[in-house]
Write a protein that holds these residues in place. Structure first.
Motif, PDB file in Angstrom:
ATOM      1  N   TRP A 285     -38.192 -22.244  14.112  1.00 28.92           N
ATOM      2  CA  TRP A 285     -36.979 -21.430  14.331  1.00 28.92           C
ATOM      3  C   TRP A 285     -36.464 -21.788  15.728  1.00 28.92           C
ATOM      4  O   TRP A 285     -37.225 -21.734  16.694  1.00 28.92           O
ATOM      5  N   VAL A 286     -35.194 -22.148  15.845  1.00 25.24           N
ATOM      6  CA  VAL A 286     -34.620 -22.469  17.157  1.00 25.24           C
ATOM      7  C   VAL A 286     -33.971 -21.213  17.725  1.00 25.24           C
ATOM      8  O   VAL A 286     -33.189 -20.538  17.035  1.00 25.24           O
ATOM      9  N   ALA A 287     -34.302 -20.902  18.965  1.00 24.28           N
ATOM     10  CA  ALA A 287     -33.831 -19.653  19.585  1.00 24.28           C
ATOM     11  C   ALA A 287     -32.330 -19.740  19.876  1.00 24.28           C
ATOM     12  O   ALA A 287     -31.897 -20.535  20.704  1.00 24.28           O
ATOM     13  N   MET A 288     -31.562 -18.954  19.162  1.00 19.00           N
ATOM     14  CA  MET A 288     -30.107 -18.860  19.390  1.00 19.00           C
ATOM     15  C   MET A 288     -29.771 -17.372  19.495  1.00 19.00           C
ATOM     16  O   MET A 288     -29.228 -16.759  18.556  1.00 19.00           O
ATOM     17  N   GLU A 289     -30.110 -16.811  20.661  1.00 17.31           N
ATOM     18  CA  GLU A 289     -30.031 -15.359  20.840  1.00 17.31           C
ATOM     19  C   GLU A 289     -28.644 -14.778  20.586  1.00 17.31           C
ATOM     20  O   GLU A 289     -28.517 -13.637  20.137  1.00 17.31           O
ATOM     21  N   TYR A 290     -27.604 -15.558  20.883  1.00 20.04           N
ATOM     22  CA  TYR A 290     -26.273 -14.952  20.807  1.00 20.04           C
ATOM     23  C   TYR A 290     -25.947 -14.417  19.410  1.00 20.04           C
ATOM     24  O   TYR A 290     -25.182 -13.467  19.265  1.00 20.04           O
TER      25      TYR A 290
ATOM     26  N   CYS B 126     -24.054 -24.387  26.407  1.00 23.12           N
ATOM     27  CA  CYS B 126     -23.010 -24.203  25.393  1.00 23.12           C
ATOM     28  C   CYS B 126     -23.498 -24.500  23.984  1.00 23.12           C
ATOM     29  O   CYS B 126     -22.760 -24.223  23.025  1.00 23.12           O
ATOM     30  N   CYS B 127     -24.749 -25.021  23.835  1.00 27.35           N
ATOM     31  CA  CYS B 127     -25.251 -25.201  22.463  1.00 27.35           C
ATOM     32  C   CYS B 127     -25.247 -23.849  21.743  1.00 27.35           C
ATOM     33  O   CYS B 127     -25.038 -23.788  20.536  1.00 27.35           O
ATOM     34  N   HIS B 128     -25.435 -22.740  22.487  1.00 27.29           N
ATOM     35  CA  HIS B 128     -25.318 -21.401  21.886  1.00 27.29           C
ATOM     36  C   HIS B 128     -23.970 -21.231  21.196  1.00 27.29           C
ATOM     37  O   HIS B 128     -23.879 -20.691  20.095  1.00 27.29           O
ATOM     38  N   PHE B 129     -22.917 -21.649  21.884  1.00 24.81           N
ATOM     39  CA  PHE B 129     -21.568 -21.378  21.372  1.00 24.81           C
ATOM     40  C   PHE B 129     -21.211 -22.344  20.242  1.00 24.81           C
ATOM     41  O   PHE B 129     -20.500 -21.969  19.315  1.00 24.81           O
ATOM     42  N   PHE B 130     -21.714 -23.577  20.331  1.00 25.47           N
ATOM     43  CA  PHE B 130     -21.471 -24.503  19.222  1.00 25.47           C
ATOM     44  C   PHE B 130     -22.232 -24.024  17.979  1.00 25.47           C
ATOM     45  O   PHE B 130     -21.741 -24.157  16.860  1.00 25.47           O
ATOM     46  N   ASP B 131     -23.418 -23.460  18.192  1.00 20.72           N
ATOM     47  CA  ASP B 131     -24.147 -22.880  17.053  1.00 20.72           C
ATOM     48  C   ASP B 131     -23.344 -21.726  16.456  1.00 20.72           C
ATOM     49  O   ASP B 131     -23.208 -21.614  15.236  1.00 20.72           O
ATOM     50  N   LEU B 132     -22.799 -20.869  17.325  1.00 23.87           N
ATOM     51  CA  LEU B 132     -22.002 -19.739  16.825  1.00 23.87           C
ATOM     52  C   LEU B 132     -20.789 -20.228  16.039  1.00 23.87           C
ATOM     53  O   LEU B 132     -20.437 -19.663  15.009  1.00 23.87           O
ATOM     54  N   MET B 133     -20.146 -21.299  16.538  1.00 26.97           N
ATOM     55  CA  MET B 133     -18.966 -21.822  15.811  1.00 26.97           C
ATOM     56  C   MET B 133     -19.352 -22.227  14.395  1.00 26.97           C
ATOM     57  O   MET B 133     -18.676 -21.867  13.424  1.00 26.97           O
ATOM     58  N   ARG B 134     -20.438 -23.000  14.258  1.00 24.39           N
ATOM     59  CA  ARG B 134     -20.867 -23.446  12.909  1.00 24.39           C
ATOM     60  C   ARG B 134     -21.244 -22.252  12.049  1.00 24.39           C
ATOM     61  O   ARG B 134     -20.955 -22.207  10.860  1.00 24.39           O
ATOM     62  N   PHE B 135     -21.922 -21.281  12.688  1.00 21.94           N
ATOM     63  CA  PHE B 135     -22.415 -20.123  11.933  1.00 21.94           C
ATOM     64  C   PHE B 135     -21.249 -19.240  11.480  1.00 21.94           C
ATOM     65  O   PHE B 135     -21.190 -18.795  10.334  1.00 21.94           O
ATOM     66  N   ILE B 136     -20.301 -18.994  12.372  1.00 20.83           N
ATOM     67  CA  ILE B 136     -19.158 -18.136  12.038  1.00 20.83           C
ATOM     68  C   ILE B 136     -18.266 -18.818  11.000  1.00 20.83           C
ATOM     69  O   ILE B 136     -17.837 -18.196  10.027  1.00 20.83           O
ATOM     70  N   LEU B 137     -18.008 -20.094  11.181  1.00 23.35           N
ATOM     71  CA  LEU B 137     -17.056 -20.786  10.304  1.00 23.35           C
ATOM     72  C   LEU B 137     -17.715 -21.319   9.042  1.00 23.35           C
ATOM     73  O   LEU B 137     -17.011 -21.703   8.090  1.00 23.35           O
ATOM     74  N   GLN B 138     -19.061 -21.347   8.997  1.00 22.33           N
ATOM     75  CA  GLN B 138     -19.782 -21.873   7.814  1.00 22.33           C
ATOM     76  C   GLN B 138     -19.205 -23.226   7.405  1.00 22.33           C
ATOM     77  O   GLN B 138     -18.912 -23.485   6.240  1.00 22.33           O
ATOM     78  N   SER B 139     -19.029 -24.063   8.401  1.00 19.38           N
ATOM     79  CA  SER B 139     -18.474 -25.395   8.150  1.00 19.38           C
ATOM     80  C   SER B 139     -19.042 -26.332   9.222  1.00 19.38           C
ATOM     81  O   SER B 139     -19.588 -25.868  10.226  1.00 19.38           O
ATOM     82  N   GLU B 140     -18.887 -27.642   8.989  1.00 20.17           N
ATOM     83  CA  GLU B 140     -19.422 -28.612   9.946  1.00 20.17           C
ATOM     84  C   GLU B 140     -18.298 -29.180  10.810  1.00 20.17           C
ATOM     85  O   GLU B 140     -17.172 -29.390  10.332  1.00 20.17           O
TER      86      GLU B 140
ATOM     87  N   GLY C  55     -30.375 -26.315  15.215  1.00 17.05           N
ATOM     88  CA  GLY C  55     -30.598 -26.605  16.636  1.00 17.05           C
ATOM     89  C   GLY C  55     -30.137 -28.001  16.995  1.00 17.05           C
ATOM     90  O   GLY C  55     -29.535 -28.222  18.050  1.00 17.05           O
ATOM     91  N   GLU C  56     -30.398 -28.944  16.099  1.00 18.11           N
ATOM     92  CA  GLU C  56     -29.999 -30.341  16.333  1.00 18.11           C
ATOM     93  C   GLU C  56     -28.482 -30.474  16.343  1.00 18.11           C
ATOM     94  O   GLU C  56     -27.905 -31.160  17.180  1.00 18.11           O
ATOM     95  N   ARG C  57     -27.809 -29.803  15.405  1.00 18.69           N
ATOM     96  CA  ARG C  57     -26.334 -29.888  15.322  1.00 18.69           C
ATOM     97  C   ARG C  57     -25.682 -29.302  16.581  1.00 18.69           C
ATOM     98  O   ARG C  57     -24.695 -29.807  17.090  1.00 18.69           O
ATOM     99  N   ALA C  58     -26.245 -28.193  17.070  1.00 18.80           N
ATOM    100  CA  ALA C  58     -25.663 -27.555  18.261  1.00 18.80           C
ATOM    101  C   ALA C  58     -25.751 -28.494  19.464  1.00 18.80           C
ATOM    102  O   ALA C  58     -24.804 -28.604  20.259  1.00 18.80           O
ATOM    103  N   VAL C  59     -26.891 -29.209  19.578  1.00 14.92           N
ATOM    104  CA  VAL C  59     -27.029 -30.172  20.685  1.00 14.92           C
ATOM    105  C   VAL C  59     -26.081 -31.344  20.478  1.00 14.92           C
ATOM    106  O   VAL C  59     -25.418 -31.806  21.422  1.00 14.92           O
ATOM    107  N   ALA C  60     -25.981 -31.823  19.234  1.00 13.40           N
ATOM    108  CA  ALA C  60     -25.101 -32.967  18.956  1.00 13.40           C
ATOM    109  C   ALA C  60     -23.655 -32.629  19.323  1.00 13.40           C
ATOM    110  O   ALA C  60     -22.928 -33.476  19.863  1.00 13.40           O
ATOM    111  N   MET C  61     -23.223 -31.394  19.054  1.00 13.62           N
ATOM    112  CA  MET C  61     -21.854 -31.001  19.414  1.00 13.62           C
ATOM    113  C   MET C  61     -21.679 -30.983  20.929  1.00 13.62           C
ATOM    114  O   MET C  61     -20.659 -31.429  21.457  1.00 13.62           O
ATOM    115  N   GLY C  62     -22.688 -30.472  21.650  1.00  9.83           N
ATOM    116  CA  GLY C  62     -22.620 -30.453  23.117  1.00  9.83           C
ATOM    117  C   GLY C  62     -22.575 -31.859  23.686  1.00  9.83           C
ATOM    118  O   GLY C  62     -21.814 -32.144  24.626  1.00  9.83           O
TER     119      GLY C  62
END
Ligand SMILES: NC(=O)c1ccc[n+]([C@@H]2O[C@H](COP(=O)([O-])OP(=O)(O)OC[C@H]3O[C@@H](n4cnc5c(N)ncnc54)[C@H](O)[C@@H]3O)[C@@H](O)[C@H]2O)c1
Length: 363
Positions: A122-127, A181-195, A341-348
């Motif tokens: 599990w990758v920690a994405m507290e936001y 900002c990987c937190h926020f890129f994770d939130l974007m993917r999670f909120i939008l349910q898209s890549e 977790g990998e996608r959030a880093v890739a976006m950053g």
């Protein structure tokens, strides 16, 4: 596993100690062992978790019995190697702090480790777990009718000092758009349910750290950025990061707009930074602003004071641990996967490359 889940903590600096305080609030959870190489941090960790055995090395911790799960809270540039060591020696259920890796070459390595890892990672994405963000997530579809534009603004305090000043250099942190900002890129993917499909960014070191040197080397971390991300669904997202805005009432402002209206989550920074002479720290808010009929509705989302005392993240570390504990027991899903977790880093990393090379990066 007995009724108690025994945790092993790897790294117990500022955030590791927040994990200790929050694990202590979870029924049936106990920190059994800690590996923390810095003597002062090890002493501070032992005060919070006096029952835990301090291990001298990572190998000692991985050989410790009994352990049911691990939490990695070491500096960013150590994450990929620690993950590899754990996978080789003791692949227990694992909570890995973000960002998963800092070298672009490590994305494939980390995902390959995950393929053969027999337990949950599990990758920690507290936001995701902050109460105002939870309210935002539950209301966003009804409020917007389907999000077309998503903006995340973080206006906060400068980077804090860390053990050995690891966060002063991009090579250790992965760069600000990865580290923070990987937190926020994770939130974007999670909120939008898209890549994400393409990223365009501008950023740099503008106000903070300009005069800081360590052993003669100038700090190269950024404090300023705009990032625009196009998603496969057609939705657009934007991140605005400013790290010299700690005077603001709210630290994060997440706003989403669709054909029916707008929703915002307004999230304050750590209460311990709020000046006492200004009274109580701000309470998080969710604001829903329909188009027809007009009339913004503001709802306060207070966070349990005990959880505010246990950390700097609006109670989210507790809620994340609550769900991670269930996943360790086999009683709940892994919410944030290694792939997330990998996608959030890739976006950053794409955002940093875009800003450096002044061009759009296709993902
Ligand atoms: N999810 C969040 O909201 C959040 C918030 C803060 C920090 N973090 C993450 O937590 C991690 C730690 O950050 P921090 O703020 O606590 O930094 P910190 O410098 O305060 O603590 C890091 C600790 O790790 C120890 N350490 C160094 N090398 C190690 C190794 N090889 N193995 C084990 N321990 C080692 C250091 O001695 C130090 O005590 C970072 O990855 C950071 O990005 C996440």
């Amino acid at each position: 596993m007995s009724n108690t889940v025994n945790y092993g903590l790897i790294g117990c600096g500022m955030m590791g100690q927040e994990h200790l305080r929050n694990i202590a609030l979870i029924p049936g959870a106990r920190v059994a062992a800690i590996f923390e190489p810095d003597a002062a941090m090890a002493t501070a960790a032992q005060v919070i978790a006096p029952q835990a055995t301090l291990c001298a090395t990572l190998d000692d911790l991985l050989a410790f019995e009994p352990l049911d799960c691990l939490v990695v809270v070491a500096p960013n540039h150590t994450h990929a190697d620690i993950l590899e060591q754990i996978a080789a020696k003791r692949p227990l259920p694992l909570l890995m702090e973000k960002p998963l890796f800092t070298d672009p070459a490590d994305g494939a390595r980390v995902l390959a480790i995950g393929e053969n890892y027999a337990a949950p990672i599990w990758v920690a994405m507290e936001y995701r777990y902050m109460p105002p963000v939870q309210t935002f997530l539950s209301q966003m579809q009804a409020a917007t009718g389907g999000i077309k534009m998503l903006t995340i603004r973080e206006h906060r305090f400068p980077f804090l000092e860390k053990v050995g000043n690891w966060n002063r250099f991009n090579r250790n942190s992965g760069g600000t758009l990865v580290e923070k900002c990987c937190h926020f890129f994770d939130l974007m993917r999670f909120i939008l349910q898209s890549e994400p499909v393409r990223v365009m960014a501008s950023g740099g070191q503008v106000v903070n750290h300009l005069d800081e040197t360590y052993d003669g080397e100038a700090s190269d971390i950024w404090d300023t950025a705009y990032v625009i991300v196009d998603f496969a669904s057609g939705a657009r997202a934007m991140l605005e990061l400013c790290m010299y805005a700690e005077g603001a009432r709210f630290q994060e402002e997440i706003s989403a707009v669709g054909p029916l209206g707008k929703i915002q989550a307004l999230v304050p920074g750590p209460g311990r930074f709020w000046p006492p002479h200004l009274g109580d720290p701000p309470v998080p808010q969710v604001v829903i602003s329909p188009r027809h009929p007009k009339g913004p509705q503001i709802v306060e989302i207070p966070v349990d004071p005990a959880l505010l005392t246990a950390g700097d993240h609006n109670g989210s570390t507790f809620y994340q641990h609550h769900r991670f504990n269930a996943a360790v027991r086999g009683a709940g899903p892994v919410d944030v996967t290694l792939r997330d977790g990998e996608r959030a880093v890739a976006m950053g990393m794409a955002a940093q490359q875009s800003a450096l090379e002044k061009r759009v990066i296709e993902i």
